[in-house]
Scaffold this motif. Structure first.
Motif, PDB file in Angstrom:
ATOM      1  N   SER A  81     -34.109  14.736 -22.356  1.00 17.43           N
ATOM      2  CA  SER A  81     -33.643  14.240 -21.057  1.00 17.43           C
ATOM      3  C   SER A  81     -32.184  13.801 -21.125  1.00 17.43           C
ATOM      4  O   SER A  81     -31.433  13.931 -20.154  1.00 17.43           O
ATOM      5  N   PHE A  82     -31.742  13.294 -22.289  1.00 17.95           N
ATOM      6  CA  PHE A  82     -30.342  12.922 -22.487  1.00 17.95           C
ATOM      7  C   PHE A  82     -29.443  14.152 -22.353  1.00 17.95           C
ATOM      8  O   PHE A  82     -28.411  14.114 -21.665  1.00 17.95           O
ATOM      9  N   LEU A  83     -29.824  15.256 -22.982  1.00 17.53           N
ATOM     10  CA  LEU A  83     -29.029  16.478 -22.917  1.00 17.53           C
ATOM     11  C   LEU A  83     -28.996  17.042 -21.495  1.00 17.53           C
ATOM     12  O   LEU A  83     -27.969  17.549 -21.044  1.00 17.53           O
ATOM     13  N   ALA A  84     -30.122  16.926 -20.795  1.00 20.65           N
ATOM     14  CA  ALA A  84     -30.158  17.406 -19.412  1.00 20.65           C
ATOM     15  C   ALA A  84     -29.286  16.531 -18.513  1.00 20.65           C
ATOM     16  O   ALA A  84     -28.622  17.024 -17.595  1.00 20.65           O
ATOM     17  N   ARG A  85     -29.251  15.245 -18.801  1.00 23.94           N
ATOM     18  CA  ARG A  85     -28.473  14.320 -17.975  1.00 23.94           C
ATOM     19  C   ARG A  85     -26.971  14.513 -18.200  1.00 23.94           C
ATOM     20  O   ARG A  85     -26.176  14.465 -17.270  1.00 23.94           O
ATOM     21  N   THR A  86     -26.583  14.727 -19.457  1.00 25.89           N
ATOM     22  CA  THR A  86     -25.166  14.800 -19.760  1.00 25.89           C
ATOM     23  C   THR A  86     -24.548  16.152 -19.443  1.00 25.89           C
ATOM     24  O   THR A  86     -23.347  16.267 -19.244  1.00 25.89           O
ATOM     25  N   GLN A  87     -25.391  17.195 -19.449  1.00 25.08           N
ATOM     26  CA  GLN A  87     -24.928  18.567 -19.192  1.00 25.08           C
ATOM     27  C   GLN A  87     -23.970  19.055 -20.283  1.00 25.08           C
ATOM     28  O   GLN A  87     -23.225  20.015 -20.075  1.00 25.08           O
TER      29      GLN A  87
END
Length: 394
Positions: A81-87
């Motif tokens: 979810s961190f990677l999805a949030r940061t793009q």
């Protein structure tokens, strides 16, 4: 030895100088305070569980522990979810941490049983978990419905996680977290809180944490426990004496009361702001929770290893250890609401049980520690109490 090329004395001398210089350069790249040490054996001996994580392991010290594997998958979900949030791409995040790898490794005095790839993976997963946890706490609308950490039916879980994040041996260096956070959200940093703000927001519900805004966000800290240490300090630091003195014992509360001393709750937000004036001892209310003992033991262990010049926490624990010698002492402070035990033991305990548990807790600190101080105000406070007690007029 046959088959070897002779080495001149000057060549050997140059190699030795280079070896020593490299070792000194490594030392200069990170300060002692930035190093992550383990708890002293004498402090761990009788209270091992106070220093062990309950739910989440952060960093290398407990990375291989089986008892924390249950939450490993959840940490990986947070990374996703961190990677999805940061793009940002996974490869980019790995490259950021690889640039910090040498500096990060130098902060561990203990040998780390991880190869390079395992170490970077651990730092990425744990670092992303911490950042994502702080963001979800700050923006509750973004929480997943089935997130076990924020499950309202299991409120003890978030309390355990807060506790685990403040353990001395369960830390990542703050510069790692901050670099990862700033890289991940660089374009959004003008609208997002700083990482320290998010951390304070996460920990604010723990015992008596009410720091002033300027100190929250302008603090140079080494890790999250260090941030907590800083936030508990008073806004104005007391003067320090030239040398260390053995902490002097003070009379018991019942004896002080017999001498005319009155006990009152201080209105100060700082736990260390204890004052004695005109026969009245003002002490800020200490609200006890199930995590309080663990926190006091970890912050004391941390101070003894890193901040020996800053004795506030140790002085505070020593002062309470002096005051709470017996069940009668504990009862008095509970009745005066100077110590709030309502949320401490997790049951509807009687005053007698609460007082006995409180006395046992602080007596254990006195048995396992030899307290020293340089704090002039705390020394004066003890001397004033003793002088007042000895005065026949009172």
């Amino acid at each position: 030895m046959a088959g070897t090329v002779p080495t001149s004395a000057s060549d050997h001398h140059d190699e030795l100088v280079t070896s020593i210089s490299n070792r000194l350069r490594q030392l200069s790249e990170t300060s002692f305070n930035c190093r992550l040490l383990t708890v002293l054996d004498k402090l761990r001996k009788n209270h091992k569980e106070a220093f062990l994580p309950k739910q989440i392991s952060i960093g290398p010290f407990y990375h291989h522990g089986k008892r924390w594997k249950a939450m490993e998958d959840h940490k990986w979900r947070y990374l996703q979810s961190f990677l999805a949030r940061t793009q940002k791409k996974l490869q980019e995040c790995v490259e950021v941490l690889k640039k910090l790898e040498k500096r990060t490794c130098l902060c561990y005095l203990e040998k780390i049983d991880l190869n390079n790839d395992e170490f970077i993976t651990m730092v990425l997963v744990d670092g992303a978990f911490v950042i994502e946890l702080f963001l979800l706490n700050h923006f509750p609308e973004k929480k997943a419905v089935n997130d076990v950490i924020f499950d309202k039916k299991k409120e003890w879980m978030i309390m355990d996680v807060r506790r685990d994040m403040s353990l001395m041996e369960n830390q990542l260096q703050f510069f790692v977290l901050e670099n990862l956070y700033n890289f991940a959200f660089g374009s959004q940093l003008t609208v997002l809180p700083s990482l320290l703000e998010l951390a304070y927001d996460f920990f604010i519900s723990r015992v008596n944490l009410k720091a002033e805004g300027a100190r929250i966000f302008d603090t140079d800290v080494n890790h999250l426990l260090d941030a907590l240490r800083s936030w508990y300090l008073p806004a104005t630091q007391d003067a320090q004496g030239d040398g260390w003195k053995n902490v002097e014992a003070i009379p018991r509360p019942s004896h002080l009361r017999a001498a005319g001393v009155k006990f009152r709750i201080s209105e100060s937000n700082c736990l260390f702001d204890i004052k004695f004036s005109v026969g009245v001892l003002y002490i800020p209310c200490l609200e006890l929770f199930p995590v309080t003992e663990s926190f006091l033991r970890n912050i004391t262990a941390f101070k003894q290893s890193y901040y020996k010049h800053d004795s506030y926490s140790i002085e505070y624990v020593a002062f309470l250890e002096n005051l709470i010698n017996t069940r009668a002492d504990a009862k008095l402070l509970i009745k005066k609401c100077i110590i709030d035990v309502e949320n401490w033991l997790g049951h509807d305990g009687t005053l007698a049980k609460d007082a006995e548990a409180l006395a046992n807790l602080f007596n254990s600190f006195g048995k396992e520690n030899r307290f020293w101080t340089r704090n002039i105000n705390f020394c004066s406070l003890r001397q004033d109490l003793k002088a007042y007690y000895r005065s026949h007029w009172h």
